[in-house]
Scaffold this motif. Structure first.
Motif, PDB file in Angstrom:
ATOM      1  N   GLU A  27      -4.044  25.165  -6.766  1.00 32.57           N
ATOM      2  CA  GLU A  27      -4.179  25.338  -8.219  1.00 32.57           C
ATOM      3  C   GLU A  27      -3.114  26.288  -8.762  1.00 32.57           C
ATOM      4  N   LYS A  28      -2.849  27.368  -8.036  1.00 32.23           N
ATOM      5  CA  LYS A  28      -1.815  28.319  -8.455  1.00 32.23           C
ATOM      6  C   LYS A  28      -0.441  27.649  -8.462  1.00 32.23           C
ATOM      7  N   ALA A  29      -0.197  26.802  -7.461  1.00 29.63           N
ATOM      8  CA  ALA A  29       1.068  26.065  -7.413  1.00 29.63           C
ATOM      9  C   ALA A  29       1.206  25.157  -8.630  1.00 29.63           C
ATOM     10  N   ARG A  30       0.132  24.462  -8.961  1.00 26.72           N
ATOM     11  CA  ARG A  30       0.154  23.571 -10.123  1.00 26.72           C
ATOM     12  C   ARG A  30       0.436  24.373 -11.399  1.00 26.72           C
ATOM     13  N   GLU A  31      -0.188  25.535 -11.532  1.00 26.17           N
ATOM     14  CA  GLU A  31       0.029  26.373 -12.712  1.00 26.17           C
ATOM     15  C   GLU A  31       1.472  26.871 -12.803  1.00 26.17           C
ATOM     16  N   THR A  32       2.131  27.009 -11.645  1.00 32.25           N
ATOM     17  CA  THR A  32       3.526  27.440 -11.611  1.00 32.25           C
ATOM     18  C   THR A  32       4.475  26.325 -12.030  1.00 32.25           C
ATOM     19  N   GLY A  33       3.979  25.105 -12.073  1.00 32.36           N
ATOM     20  CA  GLY A  33       4.811  23.975 -12.466  1.00 32.36           C
ATOM     21  C   GLY A  33       5.241  23.097 -11.316  1.00 32.36           C
ATOM     22  N   ILE A  34       4.597  23.248 -10.162  1.00 36.16           N
ATOM     23  CA  ILE A  34       4.923  22.414  -9.011  1.00 36.16           C
ATOM     24  C   ILE A  34       4.200  21.078  -9.139  1.00 36.16           C
ATOM     25  N   ALA A  35       4.972  19.998  -9.169  1.00 41.98           N
ATOM     26  CA  ALA A  35       4.391  18.666  -9.283  1.00 41.98           C
ATOM     27  C   ALA A  35       4.069  18.067  -7.930  1.00 41.98           C
ATOM     28  N   ALA A  36       4.804  18.500  -6.895  1.00 43.67           N
ATOM     29  CA  ALA A  36       4.603  17.936  -5.558  1.00 43.67           C
ATOM     30  C   ALA A  36       5.060  18.933  -4.508  1.00 43.67           C
ATOM     31  N   ALA A  37       4.365  18.919  -3.365  1.00 44.30           N
ATOM     32  CA  ALA A  37       4.742  19.739  -2.219  1.00 44.30           C
ATOM     33  C   ALA A  37       4.646  18.889  -0.961  1.00 44.30           C
ATOM     34  N   LEU A  38       5.673  18.957  -0.132  1.00 44.75           N
ATOM     35  CA  LEU A  38       5.706  18.205   1.113  1.00 44.75           C
ATOM     36  C   LEU A  38       5.111  19.067   2.223  1.00 44.75           C
ATOM     37  N   VAL A  39       4.147  18.498   2.950  1.00 48.69           N
ATOM     38  CA  VAL A  39       3.450  19.231   4.001  1.00 48.69           C
ATOM     39  C   VAL A  39       3.871  18.666   5.353  1.00 48.69           C
TER      40      VAL A  39
END
Length: 271
Positions: A27-39
């Motif tokens: 959720e914090k990542a989304r709030e920062t403006g991250i649309a996608a993260a590769l795991v």
């Protein structure tokens, strides 16, 4: 189309360090403006954990499956990868190929304590070559590790015919990195750039058209010893902007466009 969002191109969000608060981290990542993260995975045992996590957050997390050059024995002690490690994973990688954003984390790691001799280096090269061939077979890019092995990793990738490559957290000399640029390879920059003279030198030479953003969460934090999170991708962006004489918004836009070029499956995440 221009995108006003971040992509974190290399994380390990299935790491146990996130087991208690992964919902908040995402959720914090989304709030920062991250649309996608590769795991990314490292071991065969990581594969189900990464797939499960990406299924929990299907609108943000994308899996990258691969076998890292450093594995662990039954006592948890680090050791060099073997071809048997890849054999354990390859059927799972094949089974889930339609879900994958990339093959990774793969590569070479020539730290002397892990790779003391030519035999161990040959084993790592064999595992890397097999995964390059697997990626080419399925038309997928590679998410690549190259610790203490910048020059041999780029040389091996060229030798094996790898075309769509991300070299994450590259620790080699800028002149070596530029050999990768000639091949069309991309380089992702973690938040630890704020405490790395090597990475500043790297950023100065790399064309912005070959730079992506990453965190390598939970590693490579801007503060040594602290857990890293995808939300810190903003730190990488701001620092690159300062070094390159660009605005953070320009770096955000260009690095996201670069990510889409390398990872076509991002298109459904970037609106």
């Amino acid at each position: 189309m221009e995108y006003n969002c971040f992509v974190d191109c290399h994380t390990h969000l299935a790491d146990p360090m996130f087991s208690l608060d992964i919902q908040n981290v995402v959720e914090k990542a989304r709030e920062t403006g991250i649309a996608a993260a590769l795991v990314c995975t490292e071991t065969p045992e990581d594969i189900p954990r990464v797939l499960d996590l990406c299924e929990r957050f299907p609108h943000m997390l994308l899996p990258c499956l691969g076998i890292h050059p450093v594995q662990k024995n039954t006592e948890g002690i680090e050791r060099c990868v073997t071809e048997q490690d890849l054999e354990q994973a390859i059927s799972e990688m094949e089974k889930h190929i339609d879900k994958l954003c990339a093959i990774g984390e793969v590569g070479l790691d020539f730290q002397p304590r892990i790779t003391p001799d030519a035999e161990h280096k040959a084993a790592q090269r064999a595992v890397l070559q097999a995964q390059v061939e697997f990626a080419k077979k399925h038309g997928l890019p590679l998410n690549v590790h190259s610790r203490s092995a910048g020059r041999p990793t780029i040389a091996a990738l060229k030798e094996f015919g790898a075309k769509n490559v991300l070299l994450h957290a590259f620790d080699g000399r800028p002149s070596i990195a530029m050999e990768g640029v000639k091949e069309g390879y991309f380089f992702s920059i973690p938040p630890s750039i704020v405490r790395s003279e090597q990475k500043v030198k790297l950023i100065k030479q790399l064309p912005i058209e070959h730079i992506l953003l990453e965190t390598d969460s939970p590693a490579l934090s801007p503060v040594k010893g602290e857990r890293n999170e995808p939300s810190n991708v903003q730190i990488s962006c701001d620092y690159i902007a300062e070094v390159k004489g660009l605005t953070p918004q320009e770096v955000k836009r260009i690095t996201t466009q670069n990510a889409l070029k390398l990872f076509p499956r991002l298109k459904d995440f970037l609106k």
